[in-house]
Design a protein around this motif. Structure first.
Motif, short mmCIF file in Angstrom:
data_model
loop_
_atom_site.label_atom_id
_atom_site.label_comp_id
_atom_site.label_asym_id
_atom_site.label_seq_id
_atom_site.Cartn_x
_atom_site.Cartn_y
_atom_site.Cartn_z
N THR A 65 0.83 -1.21 0.00
CA THR A 65 0.00 0.00 0.00
C THR A 65 0.86 1.25 0.00
N LEU A 66 1.92 1.25 0.81
CA LEU A 66 2.82 2.40 0.84
C LEU A 66 3.57 2.54 -0.48
N THR A 67 3.95 1.42 -1.08
CA THR A 67 4.62 1.46 -2.38
C THR A 67 3.73 2.11 -3.42
N TYR A 68 2.48 1.68 -3.47
CA TYR A 68 1.53 2.27 -4.43
C TYR A 68 1.32 3.75 -4.15
N GLY A 69 1.06 4.10 -2.89
CA GLY A 69 0.77 5.48 -2.54
C GLY A 69 1.91 6.42 -2.85
N PHE A 70 3.14 6.04 -2.50
CA PHE A 70 4.26 6.93 -2.74
C PHE A 70 4.67 6.94 -4.21
N THR A 71 4.41 5.87 -4.95
CA THR A 71 4.67 5.89 -6.38
C THR A 71 3.74 6.88 -7.07
N VAL A 72 2.49 6.90 -6.66
CA VAL A 72 1.55 7.90 -7.19
C VAL A 72 2.03 9.30 -6.84
N LEU A 73 2.46 9.48 -5.60
CA LEU A 73 2.93 10.79 -5.15
C LEU A 73 4.15 11.23 -5.95
N HIS A 74 5.09 10.31 -6.19
CA HIS A 74 6.25 10.65 -7.01
C HIS A 74 5.83 11.05 -8.42
N GLY A 75 4.90 10.30 -8.99
CA GLY A 75 4.45 10.60 -10.34
C GLY A 75 3.79 11.96 -10.46
N LEU A 76 3.08 12.36 -9.42
CA LEU A 76 2.38 13.64 -9.44
C LEU A 76 3.32 14.82 -9.18
#
Length: 239
Positions: A65-76
Motif C-alpha cells: 500500500t505504501l509502495t503504491y501510494g508513494f509511487t503515485v505521489l512521485h508521479g504527481l
C-alpha cells in the motif's frame, strides 16, 4: 515518524525544484542537473525508508500500500524527471536528447543516489523511529534471494515490462497514467520483491544496496545495472 519523514522529503524537494525553476532558467545545464538530482533524491530517500517498513504488519499489505501510494505521489510531484538512467537512455538513443545532456542527467541521478543514502543513514543513526533501530548494522542486506542468472532474468523482464508500459501509456490522460504505472510497479514488487527486490533502476539499486555493490560488484552490476539497461535496448530496438 517514517511517514512524516518521507512527506518532509517530498515537500522539501518540491520547494527546491520550484526554486530552481525560478532562479536557473537562464542556465539550462545547471537547471537540468539540479532538477534531476532533486527528483532522484526524493525517490531514493523515500524508497530507502520504505525498505525498512517491509516487515510492518500486516505483511505484505502495508508495504504494498505504501509502495503504491508513494509511487503515485512521485508521479504527481516529479513531472518531467525520469529519475532512472534507463529512462534517460531512450531519448539519448532516439536523438531527442544530446549525449552531453543525457550524461549530465545520469550523473545527477547517481549523485542523488549517494546523497540520499548518506542522508538516510544520518537520519537512521538518530534512531527517531522504531524501524531505524539497528538499521545501520545490517551491512549488505542482500535483496538477491535466488541464483545470479535467475535474478538477471527477473530484473531484465521487469525492466522490459515497465519500460514498455511507460511507452504504451504515453497517450493516456496523465491523471490516470500515474495510477496505472503505480499499480504496475506495485504488482512487480509483489511478484519479484522477495527474489530480487524488483528495482529495475540502476541509480535506485545503488542507493539501496551500495554495500552489496562493494562486496560483490560484478554480480550486482550484472543484475541491477546491466539487466535493466539491456531491457531498455530491447524495447528500443525490438518493438
Amino acid at each position: 515518524s517514517s511517514l512524516l519523514l518521507m512527506s518532509g522529503v517530498v515537500v522539501t524537494v518540491g520547494l527546491c525544484r520550484r526554486l530552481a525553476r525560478r532562479r536557473l532558467r537562464s542556465r539550462p545545464l545547471l537547471f537540468a542537473f539540479l532538477v534531476e538530482m532533486f527528483s532522484t533524491f526524493q525517490i531514493c530517500a523515500c524508497t530507502n525508508e520504505l525498505s525498512l517498513l517491509g516487515n510492518v504488519e500486516p505483511k505484505p499489505h502495508t508495504a504494498l500500500t505504501l509502495t503504491y501510494g508513494f509511487t503515485v505521489l512521485h508521479g504527481l510531484t516529479l513531472t518531467g524527471s525520469t529519475c532512472n538512467p534507463c529512462g534517460t537512455l531512450q531519448p539519448m538513443c532516439g536523438g531527442g536528447t544530446s549525449l552531453g545532456m543525457g550524461g549530465l542527467k545520469i550523473a545527477a541521478q547517481f549523485v542523488a543516489a549517494v546523497l540520499a543514502r548518506v542522508f538516510m543513514h544520518f537520519i537512521w543513526s538518530l534512531e527517531m523511529a522504531e524501524p531505524h533501530i539497528g538499521a545501520l548494522s545490517q551491512g549488505c542486506s542482500s535483496p538477491m534471494q535466488t541464483t545470479e542468472m535467475q535474478a538477471f532474468c527477473i530484473e531484465l523482464l521487469f525492466s522490459v515490462v515497465f519500460q514498455l508500459a511507460v511507452l504504451r501509456a504515453e497517450n493516456v490522460n496523465p491523471k490516470y497514467r500515474v495510477h496505472l504505472i503505480a499499480l504496475l510497479i506495485t504488482m512487480l514488487v509483489y511478484a519479484g520483491g522477495n527474489l530480487t527486490g524488483a528495482v529495475f533502476n540502476p541509480a535506485l539499486a545503488f542507493s539501496l544496496h551500495a554495500d552489496c555493490f562493494y562486496d560483490k560488484f560484478l554480480s550486482y552490476s550484472l543484475v541491477y545495472w546491466i539487466a535493466p539497461s539491456l531491457g531498455k535496448f530491447i524495447i528500443l530496438y525490438g518493438f
